[in-house]
Design an enzyme around this catalytic site. Structure first.
Site, PDB file in Angstrom:
ATOM      1  N   GLY A  99       5.502  -5.491   3.231  1.00 16.02           N
ATOM      2  CA  GLY A  99       5.508  -4.025   3.757  1.00 16.02           C
ATOM      3  C   GLY A  99       6.553  -3.258   3.235  1.00 16.02           C
TER       4      GLY A  99
ATOM      5  N   ARG B  13      -0.391  -7.577  -4.825  1.00 12.85           N
ATOM      6  CA  ARG B  13      -1.251  -8.509  -3.977  1.00 12.85           C
ATOM      7  C   ARG B  13      -2.149  -9.044  -5.224  1.00 12.85           C
ATOM      8  NH1 ARG B  13      -1.912  -5.820   1.776  1.00 12.85           N
ATOM      9  NH2 ARG B  13      -0.411  -7.268   2.748  1.00 12.85           N
TER      10      ARG B  13
ATOM     11  N   GLY C 265       2.408  -8.118   8.588  1.00 11.44           N
ATOM     12  CA  GLY C 265       2.095  -8.841   9.801  1.00 11.44           C
ATOM     13  C   GLY C 265       2.060 -10.393   9.702  1.00 11.44           C
TER      14      GLY C 265
ATOM     15  N   LYS D 221      10.824  -0.043  15.009  1.00  8.12           N
ATOM     16  CA  LYS D 221      10.597  -0.838  16.188  1.00  8.12           C
ATOM     17  C   LYS D 221      11.082  -1.932  16.529  1.00  8.12           C
ATOM     18  CE  LYS D 221       6.562   2.226  17.199  1.00  8.12           C
ATOM     19  NZ  LYS D 221       5.050   2.043  17.531  1.00  8.12           N
TER      20      LYS D 221
HETATM   21  C1  3PG Z   1      -2.156  -5.784   5.470  1.00  5.54           C
HETATM   22  O1  3PG Z   1      -2.147  -4.959   4.678  1.00  5.54           O
HETATM   23  O2  3PG Z   1      -1.162  -5.527   6.451  1.00  5.54           O
HETATM   24  C2  3PG Z   1      -3.147  -6.793   5.467  1.00  5.54           C
HETATM   25  O3  3PG Z   1      -3.814  -6.746   4.464  1.00  5.54           O
HETATM   26  C3  3PG Z   1      -3.765  -6.669   6.797  1.00  5.54           C
HETATM   27  O4  3PG Z   1      -4.362  -5.462   6.929  1.00  5.54           O
HETATM   28  P1  3PG Z   1      -4.663  -5.055   8.448  1.00  5.54           P
HETATM   29  O5  3PG Z   1      -3.509  -5.030   9.271  1.00  5.54           O
HETATM   30  O6  3PG Z   1      -5.675  -3.995   8.137  1.00  5.54           O
HETATM   31  O7  3PG Z   1      -5.625  -6.174   9.214  1.00  5.54           O
END
Ligand code: 3PG
Ligand code: MG
Length: 384
Positions: free
Chosen positions: A343, A35, A366, A190
């Site tokens: 992720g 990142r 997300g 999930k």
């Molecule tokens: C992440 O790592 O998913 C993003 O940086 C967002 O972080 P957060 O889910 O704590 O808002």
């Protein structure tokens, strides 16, 4: 969406929101700097275009307005400094007159501020007072309507950085004009987390390949025994509905046909292959089996476009890594456009050394899912 092409930065102080929410080891050292590296093109372009100073802001973890020293951005500033070959000081306060000298400075964790996650307008105004213009390159946080991702963008001339721009364009591209066949691989624990993505692909994909513990609600819906497998109860009705929709829409929703079982979630458990998917009592499915992996790989290699989010099994445990590895290798071998959500799938690619072998590896978890689901991201919308 406004981009760096639409923003005059010459001689200006530029406030840049980045997503530096990166994993660290016990001593705080950054263990995956993807990142941070992802933001470098934007930072380089702003400096080339003559920005007077870059004031970066980022969050780390969820300190909920408390100044938790374990979530300081100092180790991250150190890593950024190494990459930029520049000293990057951390600003402890939002007082514009107290900003440290330096071409690039990083504000301390914005989530130390109670107003940050509430999108507090007063905090947004404090951020805005630090700079002349605002750039958002934090794609991974663009699904959050927070003061640093949303509020501040309404107060300054603002635009998307190159990372955020590329993420949005690539992910939109998969939905709007995918090279066919379009194959979506959806895994993870999930089904309720991923149902929005499955629904989106039911309309557009030629095949959806399901893996990970989220296949157990599907199996339960079909009347199979799941044994001690992780099986999200709320997911069963959701899975049943997805199976019905797939049949109605003529989308091939594929489930594993064989599994690898263990007695517990650990690397030294007894490992048993299962030809079929009826899991005996006392056993849990922890990976897809070799026949499934081979079938999925064949679908993936032949695809024109691949979207992958979520592992096929407990890939962090060596005996249960093969299914995810086979999928990762097939994605790497596919000659079409391959897009991998952030992720766990990003971590899996990294574990197998295949990060550089995909067309686009998203820095958003997300955020990439919400974009695929067709949701509007507040951090993106505010730049339009
Ligand atoms: C992440 O790592 O998913 C993003 O940086 C967002 O972080 P957060 O889910 O704590 O808002
Ligand atoms: Mg998250």
């Amino acid at each position: 969406m406004r981009t760096l092409d639409d923003l005059d930065v010459s001689g200006k102080v530029v406030l840049v929101r980045v997503d530096f929410n990166v994993p660290q080891d016990q001593d705080g050292r950054v263990t995956d700097d993807a990142r941070i590296r992802g933001a470098l093109p934007t930072l380089a372009e702003l400096r080339e275009k003559g920005a007077a100073k870059l004031v970066l802001m980022a969050h780390l973890g969820r300190p909920k307005g408390e100044r938790d020293p374990a979530l300081s951005l100092k180790p991250i500033a150190a890593r950024l400094g190494e990459l930029l070959e520049l000293d990057v000081p951390v600003a402890e306060s939002l007082d514009p007159s107290a900003l440290p000298d330096g071409e690039v400075v990083l504000l301390e964790n914005v989530r130390y501020e109670a107003g940050e996650t509430k999108d507090d307008p007063a905090l947004a105004a404090q951020y805005a007072a630090l700079a002349d213009v605002y750039v958002n390159d934090a794609f991974g946080a663009a699904h959050r309507a927070h003061a640093s991702t949303h509020g501040v963008a309404t107060l300054l001339p603002s635009a998307a950085g190159r990372l955020l721009q590329r993420e949005v364009e690539t992910l939109h591209g998969i939905l709007a004009a995918p090279q066919k066949p379009l194959v979506a691989i959806v895994g993870g624990a999930k089904v309720t987390d991923k149902i929005g993505v499955i629904d989106a692909f039911l309309d557009t994909a030629d095949a959806i390949l399901i893996g990970g513990a989220m296949c157990f609600p599907f199996f339960k819906a079909q009347g199979h025994a799941v044994g001690a497998s992780l099986c999200e109860e709320d997911g069963v009705a959701v899975a049943r509905r997805a199976l019905d929709d797939a049949a109605a829409k003529g989308c091939r929703l594929l489930l594993p046909t064989d599994l690898v079982l263990g007695e517990s979630f650990s690397a030294d458990t007894t490992v048993t292959p299962l030809d079929g998917v009826d899991v005996p009592d006392g056993q849990m499915g922890l990976d897809v089996g070799p026949r499934t992996a081979e079938g999925y790989a064949a679908e993936i290699v032949a695809a024109g476009t691949v979207f992958w989010n979520g592992p096929m099994g407990a890939f962090e445990l060596e005996p249960f890594a093969a299914g995810t590895k086979a999928v990762a290798e097939a994605v790497a071998a596919c000659e079409g456009t391959t897009v991998v959500g952030g992720g766990d799938s990003a971590a899996a690619l990294a574990q197998f050394g295949l990060e550089s072998r995909v067309t686009h590896l998203s820095t958003g978890g997300g955020a990439s899912l919400e974009l695929i689901e067709g949701k509007t991201l507040p951090g993106v919308e505010v730049l339009s």
